[in-house]
Enzyme design. Structure first.
Site, PDB file in Angstrom:
ATOM      1  N   CYS A 178      21.586  44.247   8.602  1.00 24.72           N
ATOM      2  CA  CYS A 178      21.217  45.637   8.394  1.00 24.72           C
ATOM      3  C   CYS A 178      21.272  46.294   9.771  1.00 24.72           C
ATOM      4  O   CYS A 178      20.530  45.913  10.668  1.00 24.72           O
ATOM      5  CB  CYS A 178      19.808  45.726   7.816  1.00 24.72           C
ATOM      6  SG  CYS A 178      19.146  47.398   7.914  1.00 24.72           S
ATOM      7  N   ARG A 216      -4.882   9.713  17.329  1.00 25.20           N
ATOM      8  CA  ARG A 216      -4.061   8.682  17.918  1.00 25.20           C
ATOM      9  C   ARG A 216      -3.564   9.040  19.319  1.00 25.20           C
ATOM     10  O   ARG A 216      -3.454   8.179  20.172  1.00 25.20           O
ATOM     11  CB  ARG A 216      -2.885   8.464  16.988  1.00 25.20           C
ATOM     12  CG  ARG A 216      -1.817   7.688  17.628  1.00 25.20           C
ATOM     13  CD  ARG A 216      -1.051   7.071  16.562  1.00 25.20           C
ATOM     14  NE  ARG A 216       0.351   7.208  16.795  1.00 25.20           N
ATOM     15  CZ  ARG A 216       1.231   6.774  15.928  1.00 25.20           C
ATOM     16  NH1 ARG A 216       0.803   6.285  14.800  1.00 25.20           N
ATOM     17  NH2 ARG A 216       2.485   6.865  16.195  1.00 25.20           N
ATOM     18  N   LYS A 241       2.051   4.690   1.682  1.00 24.47           N
ATOM     19  CA  LYS A 241       2.088   5.252   3.027  1.00 24.47           C
ATOM     20  C   LYS A 241       1.581   6.680   2.932  1.00 24.47           C
ATOM     21  O   LYS A 241       2.230   7.552   2.352  1.00 24.47           O
ATOM     22  CB  LYS A 241       3.495   5.224   3.601  1.00 24.47           C
ATOM     23  CG  LYS A 241       3.535   5.669   5.043  1.00 24.47           C
ATOM     24  CD  LYS A 241       4.820   5.266   5.705  1.00 24.47           C
ATOM     25  CE  LYS A 241       4.783   5.518   7.207  1.00 24.47           C
ATOM     26  NZ  LYS A 241       4.350   6.848   7.596  1.00 24.47           N
ATOM     27  N   GLU A 288       0.842  -1.203   0.000  1.00 31.91           N
ATOM     28  CA  GLU A 288       0.000   0.000   0.000  1.00 31.91           C
ATOM     29  C   GLU A 288       0.867   1.239   0.000  1.00 31.91           C
ATOM     30  O   GLU A 288       2.039   1.172   0.354  1.00 31.91           O
ATOM     31  CB  GLU A 288      -0.841   0.057   1.284  1.00 31.91           C
ATOM     32  CG  GLU A 288      -1.611  -1.176   1.532  1.00 31.91           C
ATOM     33  CD  GLU A 288      -2.419  -1.093   2.808  1.00 31.91           C
ATOM     34  OE1 GLU A 288      -2.088  -0.270   3.677  1.00 31.91           O
ATOM     35  OE2 GLU A 288      -3.376  -1.850   2.895  1.00 31.91           O
ATOM     36  N   CYS A 292      14.357  50.389   9.982  1.00 33.65           N
ATOM     37  CA  CYS A 292      14.291  49.588   8.754  1.00 33.65           C
ATOM     38  C   CYS A 292      12.898  48.966   8.664  1.00 33.65           C
ATOM     39  O   CYS A 292      12.491  48.200   9.530  1.00 33.65           O
ATOM     40  CB  CYS A 292      15.354  48.505   8.798  1.00 33.65           C
ATOM     41  SG  CYS A 292      15.183  47.299   7.471  1.00 33.65           S
ATOM     42  N   LYS A 346       2.602  -5.291   4.130  1.00 35.50           N
ATOM     43  CA  LYS A 346       2.021  -6.051   5.239  1.00 35.50           C
ATOM     44  C   LYS A 346       1.909  -7.525   4.864  1.00 35.50           C
ATOM     45  O   LYS A 346       1.636  -7.845   3.695  1.00 35.50           O
ATOM     46  CB  LYS A 346       0.609  -5.535   5.553  1.00 35.50           C
ATOM     47  CG  LYS A 346       0.579  -4.073   5.934  1.00 35.50           C
ATOM     48  CD  LYS A 346      -0.835  -3.536   6.003  1.00 35.50           C
ATOM     49  CE  LYS A 346      -0.788  -2.047   6.335  1.00 35.50           C
ATOM     50  NZ  LYS A 346      -2.082  -1.399   6.240  1.00 35.50           N
TER      51      LYS A 346
HETATM   52  S1  IVH Z   1      -0.922   0.328   8.879  1.00 38.04           S
HETATM   53  C1  IVH Z   1      -0.479  -1.710  12.808  1.00 38.04           C
HETATM   54  N1  IVH Z   1      -0.977   1.425   6.489  1.00 38.04           N
HETATM   55  O1  IVH Z   1       1.780   5.595   9.266  1.00 38.04           O
HETATM   56  C2  IVH Z   1      -0.087  -0.829  11.715  1.00 38.04           C
HETATM   57  N2  IVH Z   1      -0.390   2.783   8.325  1.00 38.04           N
HETATM   58  O2  IVH Z   1       4.365   5.585  10.535  1.00 38.04           O
HETATM   59  C3  IVH Z   1      -1.081   0.207  11.514  1.00 38.04           C
HETATM   60  N3  IVH Z   1       0.064   5.114   7.747  1.00 38.04           N
HETATM   61  O3  IVH Z   1       0.605   4.717  12.440  1.00 38.04           O
HETATM   62  C4  IVH Z   1      -0.774   1.102  10.424  1.00 38.04           C
HETATM   63  N4  IVH Z   1      -0.317   4.919   5.599  1.00 38.04           N
HETATM   64  O4  IVH Z   1      -0.922   6.208  10.928  1.00 38.04           O
HETATM   65  C5  IVH Z   1      -0.749   1.608   7.800  1.00 38.04           C
HETATM   66  N5  IVH Z   1      -1.118   2.255   4.335  1.00 38.04           N
HETATM   67  C6  IVH Z   1      -0.874   2.445   5.636  1.00 38.04           C
HETATM   68  C7  IVH Z   1      -0.503   3.699   6.143  1.00 38.04           C
HETATM   69  C8  IVH Z   1      -0.255   3.829   7.511  1.00 38.04           C
HETATM   70  C9  IVH Z   1       0.015   5.751   6.576  1.00 38.04           C
HETATM   71  C10 IVH Z   1       0.413   5.744   9.026  1.00 38.04           C
HETATM   72  C11 IVH Z   1      -0.281   5.168  10.239  1.00 38.04           C
HETATM   73  C12 IVH Z   1       0.835   4.616  11.077  1.00 38.04           C
HETATM   74  C13 IVH Z   1       1.983   5.448  10.649  1.00 38.04           C
HETATM   75  C14 IVH Z   1       3.310   4.797  10.959  1.00 38.04           C
END
Ligand code: IVH
Length: 686
Positions: free
Chosen positions: A435, A146, A125, A123, A441, A299
């Site tokens: 300056c 969070r 990020k 996926e 100024c 994942k």
């Molecule tokens: S999975 C248990 N998938 O990035 C894992 N997180 O740096 C849960 N994030 O805490 C997260 N894109 O807030 C997951 N495709 C994605 C994501 C993603 C962004 C965020 C998320 C996470 C953080 C970690």
């Protein structure tokens, strides 16, 4: 135990311990800036670098790991802005990989543990704000941030305004309960429009789309949130009752059916090659989607394997984030301009042919100072490489020499201020041109005025850059001292100032008179005095007058203050014009003294002492000990230095103890501490 007899291993361990403490402090601070204030000071890359160093040290010296280490938790304590919400399951973070090799190593570990028939869900990020959405019998009942991973903030009202968040799930029958997690983000085009609007009305723009999303979501008034075109992508779940998923891809499919938004870019692949293909594709096409991404998340797809692999205290072992390296683009440097800031420092910056880099359109980039321009040898008309990494201000990396035109000449730093024409000066040993035209100024004045009224100083809402420069142009305000004599009649003459806006601004000005004095100190524009220094000075002296009459030595003696700051403060208060400014502020009713310290504090048994606490005390908590010590007049510092008078060591003291031994600072036990507080007579003493 003498230093000469300690073995190399012991010394190494002692050094590691000090460094670990230092790293934790830095990481906690930067996590707070990032998660709570939405105002990071360092790039994600720099933060990750610090975290890596800490992880490595803790791996080498496992005995140094503590439950409260930043490696052991997922964020920081939330602010009190919204009601706290306990997450049903901790919102974990992700481990990072910075190269395909690191990703390979991760996959090898996975396959060793669960076998080769593992599938990988790939996926993007998403660089947004993490949220948890709870649905009970198909109805949205709660949205939460969070926070620290365990407890977040209730933002239900704001989340409901996000158009892509379904209020009801379209599955029949709906599960008893499901908590899905995802990122709320602001699409890049909407971010750019929002920033244009903000700058147009004299407000500060957001640094990047993620900050804009966070700022929009953390609004007291959901109507403001609703006016921002935020959006959601779901990427995981936190809790489910009445529904089970065999795989991550199965979960995503379920979401699509429920009308929970899932990015169309997700893919499930059978092996590492598939993962690497996905990675290469998206590294190259990261801007073909209109939301910001900063990497790829991989994942393990099968739920059984996820369960088998489990999680550490801060991240699942079955997932990893691959971070893209900072992005670079080339563009033409039209010209180099300079800007005179509030302290008179003149900074060169590149005016660029607009270029899309790191997800946003960049038109200017900093060049820092004269030496930097010379070192990089960038010239007007050059094709240059521009870099933007996440949150960082865009910078010019250097010229593409093969594209340099014949006539391009080295750039010369201007000799006079672009704003007031005064000849610039560059002092021996300093990197900056300044300056010297203090107070007259226009550029310095407008920067000063807007810094004075900014959120980090006197916090006068409605007196931004635009209104400030108007007031200066009209000659109604020459420095912050004049702000307090502005009248209703004057404000009524400003464009766009109707009854309500006038009243609000006058009220904001009035309210600013009663700020704690550290805010005034920040606003006074004393070179080298930022927020932290101002707070230390305010605590040590308690009033502007006491600070103004302190000697260089007295100021230098304060823990956390060095000779450079001390000189700068003394010099500032010596200047006639500054004294006159203070007089005007005082006459206007601006507070010059913090709440009177109790008599006990000034004459207390520990008055003027700087002490440090380490280890657990038996008779009281750390907070209590700090309070009692402060009431007795002590300054309680967080680290040991030459200026520490004594260290109070309780049970299992930390590295501060070692540092005190190293520096030969007196160490006392709890009993002696209580005696010094005046709470208990010591042995053999009356
Ligand atoms: S999975 C248990 N998938 O990035 C894992 N997180 O740096 C849960 N994030 O805490 C997260 N894109 O807030 C997951 N495709 C994605 C994501 C993603 C962004 C965020 C998320 C996470 C953080 C970690």
């Amino acid at each position: 135990m003498t230093a000469s007899r300690t073995s190399t291993a012991e010394r190494e361990r002692a050094e590691a311990k000090l460094r670990v403490e230092e790293l934790r402090e830095q990481l906690n601070y930067h996590a707070y800036r990032y998660h709570v204030l939405d105002d990071p000071e360092i790039s994600d890359a720099e933060y990750d670098e610090l975290m890596r160093e800490l992880v490595e040290l803790e791996e080498r010296f496992p005995e140094l790991v503590t439950p409260d280490s930043p490696t052991q938790r997922v964020g920081v304590t939330p602010t009190d802005l919204f009601a706290p919400v306990q997450h049903r399951a901790v919102m974990l973070s992700l481990d990072n990989a910075f190269s395909p090799d690191e990703l390979r190593a991760w996959a090898a570990r996975i396959e060793r543990a669960v076998g080769p028939d593992v599938r990988y869900a790939c996926e993007l990020k998403i660089d947004g704000v993490a949220v948890a959405l709870t649905y009970e019998r198909g109805s949205l009942v709660r949205g939460a941030t969070r926070g620290d991973g365990r407890v977040g903030e209730d933002i239900t009202a704001n989340v409901r305004t996000v158009r892509s968040v379904p209020q009801r799930l379209t599955v029949d029958p709906p599960p008893e309960l499901i908590e899905v997690r995802g990122e709320i983000y602001l699409p890049v085009p909407a971010f750019e429009r929002l920033n244009e609007e903000l700058t147009g009305s004299g407000q500060r723009p957001f640094a990047n789309p993620r900050n804009a999303a966070a700022g929009s979501l953390r609004q007291k008034d959901p109507k403001v949130t609703a006016s921002r075109p935020l959006s959601l992508w779901v990427h995981s779940f936190g809790w489910a009752e009445g529904v089970r998923f065999e795989s991550h891809s199965g979960f995503l499919e379920w979401c699509r059916n429920a009308r929970l938004p899932v990015p169309p870019t997700s893919e499930t692949v059978d092996d590492l090659d598939g993962v690497l293909r996905y990675l290469r594709h998206w590294e190259e096409h990261r801007h073909s989607v209109d939301w910001e991404i900063d990497g790829v998340v991989v994942k393990v797809d099968q739920t059984v394997y996820q369960d088998e692999l489990g999680a550490t205290s801060h991240a699942p072992r079955w997932a990893i984030a691959y971070k893209f390296p900072p992005e670079e683009r080339t563009t033409v440097l039209r010209r180099i301009d300079v800007h005179t800031g509030r302290t008179g420092v003149v900074t060169p910056f590149a005016v660029l042919e607009p270029v899309h880099v790191g997800g946003v359109t960049v038109t200017t980039a900093t060049l820092h100072n004269e030496d930097e321009v010379r070192r990089k040898d960038v010239r007007e008309g050059d094709t240059v490489i521009v870099r933007r990494a996440g949150d960082v201000i865009p910078e010019v990396v250097g010229p593409v020499l093969s594209k340099r035109t014949k006539g391009a000449r080295p750039w010369r730093f201007p000799r006079t201020c672009g704003s007031c024409g005064t000849p610039l000066v560059r002092r021996e040993g300093e990197a900056y041109w300044r300056c010297p035209n203090k107070r007259a100024c226009p550029s310095q004045n407008v920067e000063w005025l807007s810094a004075f009224s900014s959120r980090g100083a006197m916090d006068i809402e409605g007196l931004g850059y635009k209104t400030g420069s108007l007031l200066l142009d009209l000659g109604w305000v020459a420095d912050p001292g004049d702000v307090y004599s502005l009248t209703r009649e004057q404000l009524a003459q400003l464009p766009g100032f109707k009854e309500k806006r006038i009243r609000n601004l006058l009220e904001a000005i009035e309210a600013s008179k009663d700020r704690p004095i550290w805010r005034l100190l920040v606003g006074l524009n004393i070179p080298h005095v930022g927020t932290t220094t101002a707070q230390i000075l305010a605590r040590a002296f308690g009033s502007i007058d006491r600070l103004a009459s302190a000697t260089r030595e007295e100021i230098d003696a304060v823990e956390g203050i060095g000779p450079e700051i001390a000189s700068s403060v003394v010099e500032w208060f010596r200047d006639e014009r500054n004294r006159a400014l203070l007089d005007r502020l005082r006459r206007a009713g601006v507070r010059m003294v913090d709440e009177a310290p109790s008599a006990r504090r000034e004459a207390g048994p520990l008055a003027g002492k700087t002490i440090v606490l380490t280890g657990g005390l038996e008779s009281m908590s750390r907070d209590e000990a700090t309070r009692l010590a402060e009431e007795a007049g002590a300054h309680v510092a967080s680290s040991v230095s030459k200026k520490t008078d004594f260290v109070v060591a309780g049970a299992s003291p930390g590295s501060k103890y070692d540092k005190a031994v190293q520096l030969g600072i007196e160490i006392v036990d709890e009993r002696e501490f209580l005696r010094r507080l005046g709470g208990m007579p010591g042995e053999g003493e009356a």
